[in-house]
Design a protein around this motif. Structure first.
Motif, PDB file in Angstrom:
ATOM      1  N   ASP A 140      -2.179   1.723  21.279  1.00 46.21           N
ATOM      2  CA  ASP A 140      -3.000   1.803  22.666  1.00 46.21           C
ATOM      3  C   ASP A 140      -3.878   0.469  22.970  1.00 46.21           C
ATOM      4  O   ASP A 140      -3.735   0.156  24.280  1.00 46.21           O
ATOM      5  N   VAL A 141      -4.496  -0.059  22.110  1.00 44.46           N
ATOM      6  CA  VAL A 141      -5.197  -1.234  22.331  1.00 44.46           C
ATOM      7  C   VAL A 141      -4.195  -2.420  22.500  1.00 44.46           C
ATOM      8  O   VAL A 141      -4.241  -3.326  23.522  1.00 44.46           O
ATOM      9  N   LEU A 142      -2.922  -2.469  21.948  1.00 42.49           N
ATOM     10  CA  LEU A 142      -2.015  -3.312  22.324  1.00 42.49           C
ATOM     11  C   LEU A 142      -1.716  -3.282  23.704  1.00 42.49           C
ATOM     12  O   LEU A 142      -1.289  -4.411  24.539  1.00 42.49           O
ATOM     13  N   SER A 143      -1.166  -2.046  24.101  1.00 40.85           N
ATOM     14  CA  SER A 143      -0.853  -1.656  25.404  1.00 40.85           C
ATOM     15  C   SER A 143      -1.765  -2.260  26.588  1.00 40.85           C
ATOM     16  O   SER A 143      -1.506  -2.777  27.617  1.00 40.85           O
ATOM     17  N   LEU A 144      -3.341  -1.771  26.181  1.00 39.35           N
ATOM     18  CA  LEU A 144      -4.264  -2.384  27.061  1.00 39.35           C
ATOM     19  C   LEU A 144      -4.284  -3.786  27.043  1.00 39.35           C
ATOM     20  O   LEU A 144      -4.219  -4.576  28.203  1.00 39.35           O
ATOM     21  N   GLY A 145      -4.085  -4.633  26.184  1.00 41.44           N
ATOM     22  CA  GLY A 145      -4.028  -6.118  26.171  1.00 41.44           C
ATOM     23  C   GLY A 145      -2.739  -6.832  26.776  1.00 41.44           C
ATOM     24  O   GLY A 145      -2.897  -7.571  27.678  1.00 41.44           O
ATOM     25  N   ALA A 167     -10.725  -4.401  19.707  1.00 37.31           N
ATOM     26  CA  ALA A 167      -9.880  -3.622  18.206  1.00 37.31           C
ATOM     27  C   ALA A 167     -10.930  -3.932  17.204  1.00 37.31           C
ATOM     28  O   ALA A 167     -10.973  -2.691  16.459  1.00 37.31           O
ATOM     29  N   ARG A 168     -11.899  -4.685  17.240  1.00 39.93           N
ATOM     30  CA  ARG A 168     -12.935  -4.898  16.125  1.00 39.93           C
ATOM     31  C   ARG A 168     -14.080  -3.679  16.130  1.00 39.93           C
ATOM     32  O   ARG A 168     -14.389  -3.200  15.123  1.00 39.93           O
ATOM     33  N   PHE A 178      -4.340  -7.949  13.155  1.00 36.02           N
ATOM     34  CA  PHE A 178      -2.740  -7.681  13.693  1.00 36.02           C
ATOM     35  C   PHE A 178      -2.844  -7.649  15.168  1.00 36.02           C
ATOM     36  O   PHE A 178      -1.989  -8.206  15.785  1.00 36.02           O
ATOM     37  N   VAL A 179      -3.803  -7.248  15.929  1.00 36.92           N
ATOM     38  CA  VAL A 179      -3.695  -7.182  17.380  1.00 36.92           C
ATOM     39  C   VAL A 179      -3.535  -8.614  17.791  1.00 36.92           C
ATOM     40  O   VAL A 179      -3.097  -8.985  18.726  1.00 36.92           O
TER      41      VAL A 179
END
Length: 514
Positions: A140-145, A167-168, A178-179
């Motif tokens: 989800d965080v990667l998709s937001l980014g 992410a932190r 990783f993100v």
């Protein structure tokens, strides 16, 4: 027995001896010089850096809220249009968000959900494992980014840093690294460049090509193409329209409000425009807050897509033989069409019975009809096993449960949540509801079969099956939507987002003949 004392070289144990020798010879050895300049070695002479103090991650209320909304959609199978408003309201009351922040959070949530499949294809090119092995919160965080980097005007460095900070906060420092690594790979190209890499050529696999480029599952592309017909251009127009944020459309309930009252309300934020097709519709071009309008707060108007308004208006205006005293909405929840039908019925001296199987949705119907000027009743009842007598009604609307493929603009997560096998689950229910609707209407009465899906298995296939087993005939619904172009060959009607600016509503009108 061998012992040791403070005298003599053999009196020191071997391990200690080696350490002492190293210390002595190192202290006695001259400092090495740089082999060319004779200067002290830059490595050995450099002062040791002090340890870098730990920096707490910055909390960004906008992105944290967007992440929470995505997690609710993923974990609870919730819908963003139901999850997001209370989150925004809570953040506003806490003073964490202003209007611009709320708009950004909304764009991040809806934009990420709309293009989820496309972003998944891109992310999978940037990680060294299958996506199923990436934890859902990390994804989800990667998709937001990815959405910020590829589909917004947010500068790349800001998109990366803000997402890593998120992410932190929500994942921890370890997974934030990783993100950060994945986002830097994504930032190496723009959206068009990535699409050229991850989508197959059109002439090799047209459906997969369009599905990845326009963020629709392959099976949905195939179903929409079958229903729409035509070539590539019209299909791409439809898929692009599905990815646009829809206008907020209001309905002025007849006898209680007018479109002009809504247009004249000074509380409207931004520009208010008349509806394209419905005489009761008003469009809030810039999103606006419907609850700010007096008529909406009092229930004299509501939020309703123009396609849904047209379905109710067409049924109300269909030519009828004999009396016109009692109308039925057999699947009334959550109440939008029932409220408009009730107002139209009241204007003719007719009464409305609104039936809904789920008690909590029946409560929403009652709330929508509250204050209706004419007689009405709301009952909790199953339209497939109706408690009313056969042939009791003059007009019946049955807006059946469906896959919702016609409202992907409003519920972007539905395209990824639905599966082809869902059609098998809806098929018997849709036929049972239409069958009972035809039994509920008197001879000469009208049934409107409606669904917010253009899938042929949910539209014409259902109607054709019931026509074979029932004494009924199809009416031409197109004249009941005057001035609206591109309604097809009839006699049924299919509306489209890219052609009419509405949800992809379907309507067939059937008259019971015996």
């Amino acid at each position: 027995m061998r012992g040791w004392s403070a005298r003599g070289p053999l009196a020191v144990p071997p391990g200690v001896r080696r350490r002492l020798k190293s210390a002595v010879t190192t202290a006695a050895r001259p400092r090495p010089r740089h082999h060319r300049t004779g200067a002290p070695s830059p490595v050995s002479n450099r002062p040791r850096r002090p340890a870098k103090p730990y920096r707490r991650p910055k909390r960004d209320p906008v992105r944290i809220l967007a992440f929470e909304a995505l997690r609710a959609v993923d974990e609870r199978d919730a819908y963003a249009n139901l999850v997001l408003p209370p989150l925004l309201r809570k953040a506003r009351e806490a003073g964490e968000l202003d209007t611009r922040d709320a708009a950004l959070a909304t764009e991040l949530v809806y934009g990420t959900l709309r293009r989820q499949g496309t972003y998944d294809a891109i992310i999978s090119e940037c990680v060294d494992r299958p996506l199923r092995d990436v934890d859902p919160p990390v994804l989800d965080v990667l998709s937001l980014g990815a959405h910020q980097l590829l589909s917004t005007r947010i500068p790349q460095h800001a998109g990366v840093s803000a997402t890593v900070e998120l992410a932190r906060v929500v994942l921890g420092d370890g997974r934030a690294k990783f993100v950060n690594a994945v986002l830097r790979k994504i930032a190496a190209d723009d959206l068009d460049g990535w699409l050229d890499r991850v989508a197959p050529p059109y002439d090799e696999d047209a459906e997969e090509h369009l599905g990845i480029r326009h963020a629709h599952p392959r099976w949905v592309v195939s179903a929409l193409w079958d229903s729409l017909g035509g070539g590539r251009a019209g299909m791409e127009d439809l898929l692009e329209a599905d990815n646009e944020r829809p206008e907020v459309t209001l309905v002025a309930r007849p006898g209680r409000s007018t479109a002009q009252e809504l247009l004249d309300d000074e509380r409207v934020e931004g520009e208010a425009l008349p509806g394209r097709w419905s005489p009761y519709a008003v469009r809030l071009a810039e999103g606006g807050e419907p609850g700010a309008l007096q008529a909406v707060r009092e229930g004299r108007a509501g939020v309703q897509d123009e396609g849904s308004q047209l379905v109710a208006i067409a049924l109300a205006n269909a030519p009828l033989e004999g009396g016109d005293r009692l109308w039925l909405d057999a699947c009334a929840g959550p109440g939008g069409k029932a409220a408009l039908l009730g107002a139209l019925a009241a204007g003719r001296g007719a009464a409305l019975l609104a039936a809904e199987k789920q008690p909590h949705r029946a409560g929403l119907v009652a709330r929508a009809l509250e204050g209706n000027p004419g007689p009405y009743e709301v009952v909790t009842a199953d339209g497939t096993r109706p408690p009313w007598r056969p042939g009791a009604f003059d007009r019946v609307l049955v807006d059946v449960p469906c896959t919702g493929l016609g409202a992907l603009r409003r519920r972007p997560e539905a395209r990824w949540r639905r599966r082809p096998e869902d059609l098998e689950g809806f098929a018997p229910l849709q036929r049972d509801l239409l069958r009972q609707a035809l039994r509920s209407v008197r001879v000469g009465g009208i049934v409107g079969y409606a669904t917010c899906s253009p899938h042929l298995a949910e539209t014409r296939a259902v109607v054709d099956d019931l026509l074979k087993e029932s004494e009924a005939e199809l009416l031409d619904a197109r004249p009941l939507m005057p001035g609206i172009p591109a309604l097809g060959e009839g006699p049924d009607v299919q509306l489209w987002p890219h052609l009419h600016g509405t949800d992809a509503m379907y309507l067939a009108l059937l008259r019971r003949t015996g």
